[in-house]
Write a protein that holds these residues in place. Sequence first.
Motif, PDB file in Angstrom:
ATOM      1  N   ILE A 126       5.210 -23.255 -22.661  1.00  0.00           N
ATOM      2  CA  ILE A 126       6.146 -24.190 -22.016  1.00  0.00           C
ATOM      3  C   ILE A 126       6.609 -23.657 -20.668  1.00  0.00           C
ATOM      4  O   ILE A 126       6.896 -24.400 -19.755  1.00  0.00           O
ATOM      5  N   GLY A 127       6.651 -22.355 -20.492  1.00  0.00           N
ATOM      6  CA  GLY A 127       7.090 -21.815 -19.202  1.00  0.00           C
ATOM      7  C   GLY A 127       7.734 -20.469 -19.318  1.00  0.00           C
ATOM      8  O   GLY A 127       8.144 -19.884 -18.315  1.00  0.00           O
ATOM      9  N   LEU A 160       5.468 -28.574 -30.800  1.00  0.00           N
ATOM     10  CA  LEU A 160       4.405 -27.733 -31.342  1.00  0.00           C
ATOM     11  C   LEU A 160       3.921 -26.675 -30.361  1.00  0.00           C
ATOM     12  O   LEU A 160       3.164 -25.773 -30.733  1.00  0.00           O
ATOM     13  N   MET A 161       4.355 -26.759 -29.095  1.00  0.00           N
ATOM     14  CA  MET A 161       3.924 -25.776 -28.098  1.00  0.00           C
ATOM     15  C   MET A 161       4.640 -24.445 -28.286  1.00  0.00           C
ATOM     16  O   MET A 161       5.797 -24.405 -28.733  1.00  0.00           O
ATOM     17  N   PHE A 192       9.247 -25.217 -13.650  1.00  0.00           N
ATOM     18  CA  PHE A 192       7.798 -25.228 -13.828  1.00  0.00           C
ATOM     19  C   PHE A 192       7.387 -26.668 -14.146  1.00  0.00           C
ATOM     20  O   PHE A 192       8.214 -27.521 -14.437  1.00  0.00           O
ATOM     21  N   SER A 193       6.113 -26.936 -14.086  1.00  0.00           N
ATOM     22  CA  SER A 193       5.591 -28.260 -14.407  1.00  0.00           C
ATOM     23  C   SER A 193       5.204 -28.306 -15.874  1.00  0.00           C
ATOM     24  O   SER A 193       4.196 -27.708 -16.273  1.00  0.00           O
ATOM     25  N   LEU A 194       6.006 -28.975 -16.665  1.00  0.00           N
ATOM     26  CA  LEU A 194       5.732 -29.075 -18.095  1.00  0.00           C
ATOM     27  C   LEU A 194       4.375 -29.714 -18.356  1.00  0.00           C
ATOM     28  O   LEU A 194       3.624 -29.292 -19.233  1.00  0.00           O
ATOM     29  N   TYR A 195       4.025 -30.718 -17.541  1.00  0.00           N
ATOM     30  CA  TYR A 195       2.826 -31.502 -17.838  1.00  0.00           C
ATOM     31  C   TYR A 195       1.539 -30.761 -17.496  1.00  0.00           C
ATOM     32  O   TYR A 195       0.490 -31.047 -18.062  1.00  0.00           O
ATOM     33  N   GLU A 196       1.611 -29.786 -16.581  1.00  0.00           N
ATOM     34  CA  GLU A 196       0.427 -28.991 -16.315  1.00  0.00           C
ATOM     35  C   GLU A 196       0.022 -28.212 -17.564  1.00  0.00           C
ATOM     36  O   GLU A 196      -1.165 -28.046 -17.861  1.00  0.00           O
ATOM     37  N   ASN A 197       1.021 -27.737 -18.296  1.00  0.00           N
ATOM     38  CA  ASN A 197       0.750 -26.985 -19.521  1.00  0.00           C
ATOM     39  C   ASN A 197       0.479 -27.921 -20.704  1.00  0.00           C
ATOM     40  O   ASN A 197      -0.419 -27.686 -21.506  1.00  0.00           O
TER      41      ASN A 197
END
Length: 316
Positions: free
Chosen positions: A66-67, A60-61, A73-78
């Motif tokens: 996502i980057g 859904l992002m 990149f850090s997926l979980y930060e987003n």
Amino acid sequence: HIQHGEAMSRDAVIMLHSLEREMGDDEEAWKNALQQLVIGTIFHANISAVDVTEILNVVLMDAEDIGGEETCFSLYENLCAGEGLSEEMKKRCAERAHTSTFCGMGDEEDADSELPSSIPHGYYNFYVPEARKSDDFYSNAFAHIDIFSVFANSDVPQLERSIKKAQDDANALKRKARDLEDKIDIGEDGNSNKYGVDGELYTLRKDCNSITAGKYTYELCMFKKAWQRESSAKTGGTSLGQWDSIAIDENTGSRILKWKNGAKCWNGPQRSATVFVTCGTKTRLISADEPNICEYEFRMESHIGCDESFRIMNNL
């Protein structure tokens, strides 16, 4: 995992195309079918509820969230920056939001010279999904569903039995067709090489026909041997040849049967027999002759001669 995922994707595409042909624009039918697909996928994948939630949130992002074009990149930060996260997702974020993101295996020089023997957890944001545990949300949800009874109480078993019976019947018919083709020796052109163009000799395949002319009796057996013997003898005699072939006279359209490679004549050729077939209600030899030394010719009446060529030749 990648190969397994690709295989599942191909199967899903085939199934969706099939649903599209069957359901068309029926939105309610689509909704029910897709719900069943999702439930079945979650059930059989056997992954944890938090992994399912994470997958849905990633789907859904937006691409920019996502980057974008970045590959490291850090997926979980987003992923964890949004509001309204479920308890499962909050737990996942707590586990992984502050973990290091692996986007390389070391120095570029080392990477070019040596392949890694293992991939660290979290490499390019990839984590192995967790297997569903007994206290998992979906374990409790599916505990009240007997998946086998669902199918047992539906039309699926009966349909499967019907399909199996139809397949067995089709295979039996195919085997029977192959057996018949072998018996009548069907060629690549669809015609019978052994029993004639129309398979007409099949009904005569076990017949032997004989005729007495002078002091000799001649016996011709279909697909076996032809004999000349003294009229008083019942068996044996001189071989006029082994069955060879059936041909069609190009001028008259009548059938010609041939036996070749019989006993050799003294100071002459090997004996042979040729039968010219004409139309008749019964299959029988009506004449015998020896126009050339050890070359025997016969006339035969038979129903196999009563074909279209005979009708045209006789203006019937």
